[in-house]
Design a protein around this motif. Sequence first.
Motif, PDB file in Angstrom:
ATOM      1  N   PHE A 173     -80.174 -47.326 -92.463  1.00  0.00           N
ATOM      2  CA  PHE A 173     -78.948 -46.550 -92.268  1.00  0.00           C
ATOM      3  C   PHE A 173     -78.829 -45.484 -93.341  1.00  0.00           C
ATOM      4  N   GLY A 174     -77.943 -44.547 -93.073  1.00  0.00           N
ATOM      5  CA  GLY A 174     -77.660 -43.473 -94.016  1.00  0.00           C
ATOM      6  C   GLY A 174     -76.164 -43.331 -94.201  1.00  0.00           C
ATOM      7  N   HIS A 175     -75.790 -42.618 -95.244  1.00  0.00           N
ATOM      8  CA  HIS A 175     -74.380 -42.391 -95.553  1.00  0.00           C
ATOM      9  C   HIS A 175     -73.946 -41.093 -94.883  1.00  0.00           C
ATOM     10  N   THR A 176     -72.981 -41.176 -94.006  1.00  0.00           N
ATOM     11  CA  THR A 176     -72.523 -40.023 -93.233  1.00  0.00           C
ATOM     12  C   THR A 176     -71.976 -38.916 -94.119  1.00  0.00           C
ATOM     13  N   LYS A 177     -71.270 -39.278 -95.180  1.00  0.00           N
ATOM     14  CA  LYS A 177     -70.602 -38.283 -96.013  1.00  0.00           C
ATOM     15  C   LYS A 177     -71.587 -37.360 -96.735  1.00  0.00           C
ATOM     16  N   CYS A 178     -72.672 -37.933 -97.290  1.00  0.00           N
ATOM     17  CA  CYS A 178     -73.603 -37.110 -98.069  1.00  0.00           C
ATOM     18  C   CYS A 178     -74.988 -36.974 -97.425  1.00  0.00           C
ATOM     19  N   GLY A 179     -75.287 -37.802 -96.419  1.00  0.00           N
ATOM     20  CA  GLY A 179     -76.572 -37.709 -95.736  1.00  0.00           C
ATOM     21  C   GLY A 179     -77.690 -38.512 -96.374  1.00  0.00           C
ATOM     22  N   ARG A 180     -77.402 -39.270 -97.414  1.00  0.00           N
ATOM     23  CA  ARG A 180     -78.425 -40.061 -98.101  1.00  0.00           C
ATOM     24  C   ARG A 180     -78.918 -41.175 -97.186  1.00  0.00           C
TER      25      ARG A 180
END
Length: 103
Positions: free
Chosen positions: A30-37
């Motif tokens: 998975f990735g973090h939606t806010k920063c794209g990491r």
Amino acid sequence: MILCECGEFITTETFKVFIKTSANPSTPTFGHTKCGRIFNFIDGDRPKKYSSRKELKNLAIRFSKKYQMDYGTFERFLIEIDRLKSSGNLNDQDIFQEALCRL
């Protein structure tokens, strides 16, 4: 609980993605939606952010508000974070995990 390198605690703002890792050419993660990491836990790619004491205390305040800690618990939590930061060899994620374990 995962502390992203952008300084946010990741709870629900994630997206699913498939990446190439040493274990498999198409590993779900998975990735973090806010920063794209995008997180690659298979190969040991953990977020390693090293914040200052002031930034860590601000993160601790946000964390305590999010999880509605009472005043006494929050006080001990801040003391543990400060004590662990003094050791100087832990990243933010490890400091928070260790501080929570010691409560």
